[in-house]
Design a protein around this motif. Structure first.
Motif: not given
Ligand code: NDP
Length: 316
Positions: A262-265, A26, A268, A35, A39, A28
């Motif tokens: 990653s913050v690409n929900a 986490t 994930l 985000k 996430a 970022n």
């Protein structure tokens, strides 16, 4: 084709506690902080049960918001999760303060793992905030081992509030000193580790002493440059998985933790496949970095821990 989830692989720490091998990282860049809440929610719904954060990341509040909603929605209970935070070197002499701030921001009443973030000590200003000179932390003249000794005391005093303690960014000589001068073995040493920096000697030493090595920046940090390594692409094709799944399974299949970020929900929420890499393939991934070593996380203060500066432009 792999259908199993790598997220269900668990490892036993040297204190008997079990933890999922793969954590959601986490850290970022600041512009992505908003985000982090979504996430974390998506990751937990996708099967992640281990979250890696730190006092210094400034993302604990967003994680706390996500946790509150996940608990309220009945998706998971606190005890289903393994939550790690870290004590920054500005709190070297008062880790209790750092831990209490982290707990408050996260909105929880215990931590599964607290790591000493770096074996370094930094000065604070008159308000107790990190002292910066020309944008850089200023070294204090304290002994970094004081932080570890204080973590031992805090954990002994309240093992329900701090279930496990470990370190981060320790090299072999630093671990040797810690093991010689204190009587608690860290459960984890979190370091940069990936096929371009396999840290073979450190991993071997740690294993011999019951310390799990945890890989940070397993994808090569921002932009995930390691996804392009030819050996990673070849293995991804062989197993019909993504290059990121190869890079993450490189650790979980080797008895290590890894904290990919990653913050690409959307991604994930899909979870992460298990990849049955063979012993020879794991060795070939190690060999990549033995032949072509590259470090991505190398802030100027790492010099005093003895880090080589291979890639200065990519530091954070
Ligand atoms: P990582 O190596 O995890 O790489 C993160 C990058 O990979 C992001 O740009 C992310 O973009 C991208 N990414 C993630 N998954 C995929 C995918 N499947 N396909 C394509 N791109 C992908 O970076 P970090 O350096 O952040 O390391 C991970 C974590 O380790 C940190 O977040 C932190 O928790 C910890 N850490 C600890 C340190 C320490 O000193 N102890 C130091 C550095 C990190 P996107 O968000 O768009 O998916």
């Amino acid at each position: 084709m792999s259908t199993e989830s790598a997220l269900s692989i668990k490892l036993k720490l040297n204190n008997g506690i079990e933890a999922p091998a793969i954590a959601l990282g986490t850290y970022n860049p600041k512009e992505l902080h908003p985000k982090v809440k979504d996430a974390v929610k998506a990751a937990v719904k996708g099967g992640y049960r281990h979250i890696d954060t730190a006092w210094v990341y400034d993302t604990e509040t967003y994680i706390g918001e996500a946790l509150a909603e996940l608990f309220a929605e009945g998706v998971v209970k606190r005890e289903d999760l393994f939550i790690t935070t870290k004590v920054w070197p500005t709190h070297w002499n008062d880790p209790a303060k750092s831990i209490d701030e982290s707990l408050k921001r996260l909105g929880i009443d215990y931590l599964d793992l607290v790591l000493q973030h770096w074996p370094l000590t930094f000065k604070v200003d008159a308000d107790g905030k990190p002292l910066l000179k020309d944008g850089k932390y200023v070294a204090d003249d304290g002994d970094y081992l004081v932080t570890w000794k204080k973590l031992i005391e805090l954990q002994k005093k309240d093992s329900k509030k701090i279930r496990s303690i470990g370190v981060s960014n320790y090299t072999v000589p630093y671990l040797e000193r810690l093991l010689k001068e204190t009587d608690v073995v860290p459960v984890v040493n979190q370091v940069e580790l990936h096929p371009s920096l396999p840290q073979v000697e450190l991993v071997k030493f740690s294993k011999e002493h019951g310390i799990i090595t945890e890989a940070y920046s397993p994808l090569g940090s921002s932009g995930a440059p390691l996804l392009k390594l030819p050996i990673v692409k070849t293995l991804a094709k062989k197993y019909d998985v993504s290059p990121a799944e190869v890079l993450i399974n490189y650790h979980s299949q080797s008895g290590r933790f890894a904290a990919p970020r990653s913050v690409n929900a959307e991604r994930l929420a899909k979870g992460l496949k298990s990849v049955p890499l063979t012993a020879d393939e794991l060795k070939s991934l190690d060999q990549e970095g033995i032949d072509h070593p590259k470090r991505y996380i190398n802030p100027s203060f790492a010099r005093s821990v003895g880090y080589e500066h291979w890639n200065e432009e990519l530091v954070h």
